[in-house]
Design a protein around this motif. Structure first.
Motif, short mmCIF file in Angstrom:
data_model
loop_
_atom_site.label_atom_id
_atom_site.label_comp_id
_atom_site.label_asym_id
_atom_site.label_seq_id
_atom_site.Cartn_x
_atom_site.Cartn_y
_atom_site.Cartn_z
N ALA A 95 -9.89 -5.71 -5.19
CA ALA A 95 -10.80 -4.56 -5.13
C ALA A 95 -10.25 -3.50 -4.18
CB ALA A 95 -12.19 -5.00 -4.68
N HIS A 96 -9.70 -3.96 -3.05
CA HIS A 96 -9.09 -3.03 -2.10
C HIS A 96 -7.93 -2.27 -2.75
CE1 HIS A 96 -7.52 -1.50 1.71
NE2 HIS A 96 -6.34 -2.01 1.41
N ASP A 98 -9.08 0.34 -5.14
CA ASP A 98 -9.49 1.55 -4.43
C ASP A 98 -8.29 2.44 -4.10
OD1 ASP A 98 -12.13 0.90 -4.46
OD2 ASP A 98 -12.18 0.08 -2.42
N LEU A 99 -7.12 1.79 -3.89
CA LEU A 99 -5.91 2.53 -3.55
C LEU A 99 -5.16 3.02 -4.79
CD1 LEU A 99 -4.50 0.34 -0.63
CD2 LEU A 99 -5.74 2.51 -0.47
N GLU A 142 0.83 -1.20 0.00
CA GLU A 142 0.00 0.00 0.00
C GLU A 142 0.87 1.26 0.00
OE1 GLU A 142 -3.10 -0.27 2.92
OE2 GLU A 142 -3.62 -2.32 2.35
N LEU A 192 -13.77 -4.83 -11.96
CA LEU A 192 -13.18 -3.73 -11.19
C LEU A 192 -12.72 -2.58 -12.08
CD1 LEU A 192 -11.01 -5.81 -8.65
CD2 LEU A 192 -13.22 -4.70 -8.22
#
Ligand code: ZN
Ligand code: ZN
Length: 296
Positions: free
Chosen positions: A206-207, A210-211, A173, A238
């Motif tokens: 998906a996470h 989003d990032l 991340e 996505l």
């Protein structure tokens, strides 16, 4: 257009110089090739000069070692500013950790009575910015302990084997954020290669979308037909770009010939649109892809 978006040179664990990679890409009939060495951009300038001379398209990228929810994940970063301080700091910590891993593996091999040294590994690694497991494997081959890199990994260097030392990696991340701040875009490399989907199932991807993750490397030799179909569907749902690539390593890896998997031209266009948006958001000029053109 034949487009291959993942290839290594001797600046990491491939065997071709950047110029040789470009020539090999021309010989393989590619229109566009990406240079994506591990955690470094040191081959970019040489590859760019060779691509301009040869008239082939070049996408400058890197394959970054990261961790996500406890698992190692390779992140392909395309067209970041390679001098961006935040990105450089993240890459430096990965490279430093990778360097520390080699002595740990060598010590375990020496405990087994195998005559390999850190100096010997570094000598075999040549000019690479990222000395790592493949070079330890090369040292074992050079000494005749194993016949190939593959055997070295199977017997000694894979996770769970006697000489394995855990890898250096940045947090995925954090790395995605650093990449975007540097005006680049991220595509997750071979997400289901040699693993179950694990943390990179639909929810995990998906996470990451989003990032700011922009794509999934779907067509890769480590993915069977069923995995490719499922990943393609996840990417569609996505809104992520689908890439395909060889993960070419020169003579360093068999069954990864340039062009063995390809990226569709409209997917490259979407990737470049996302890179242009990331560059604008980062306050940079739109990143320069080198386009194919008649040889100069
Ligand atoms: Zn990889
Ligand atoms: Zn790779």
């Amino acid at each position: 257009m034949r487009i291959d978006l993942h290839a290594h040179t001797c600046m990491s664990d491939g065997t071709d110089t950047p110029s040789e990679l470009v020539r090999a890409a021309v010989a393989a009939g590619l229109d566009v090739v990406a240079i994506t060495d591990h955690d470094t951009s040191v081959g970019w300038d040489e590859a760019a000069a060779a691509a301009r001379a040869a008239g082939i398209g070049l996408l400058r990228g890197m394959e970054i070692s990261t961790r996500f929810r406890g698992r190692g994940v390779h992140l392909l970063g395309y067209l970041p500013d390679p001098t961006h301080p935040g990105l450089l700091a993240e890459l430096r910590s990965v490279l430093d950790g990778r360097d520390a891993r080699v002595p740990a593996m060598v010590a375990r091999l020496r405990d087994l009575g195998l005559d390999v040294t850190v100096e010997g590994v570094r000598r075999l690694a040549g000019p690479t910015a990222a000395v790592g497991r493949p070079h330890v494997a090369d040292a074992l081959v050079a000494k005749g302990y194993v016949a190939s890199r593959g055997e070295a990994f199977d017997r000694y260097l894979s996770p769970g084997r006697v000489a394995y030392a855990s890898r250096a990696a940045g947090d995925l991340e954090t790395m995605l954020a650093a990449l975007r701040a540097a005006g680049g875009v991220g595509v997750v490399a071979h997400p289901w290669g040699r693993h179950d989907p694990g943390v990179l199932d639909h929810d995990g991807l998906a996470h990451l979308a989003d990032l700011g993750l922009v794509g999934i490397e779907v067509d890769h030799q480590d993915h069977d037909a069923a995995s490719r179909a499922e990943l393609r569907e996840i990417a569609r749902s996505l809104g992520l770009v689908v890439t395909g690539s060889s993960d070419y390593h020169g003579h360093g890896k068999v069954d990864h010939d340039l062009g063995c998997n390809l990226t569709a031209p409209d997917e490259l266009e979407r990737l470049l649109d996302a890179a242009a948006a990331a560059a604008r958001a980062a306050g940079r000029d739109v990143p320069a892809m080198i386009w194919p053109h008649p040889p100069v």
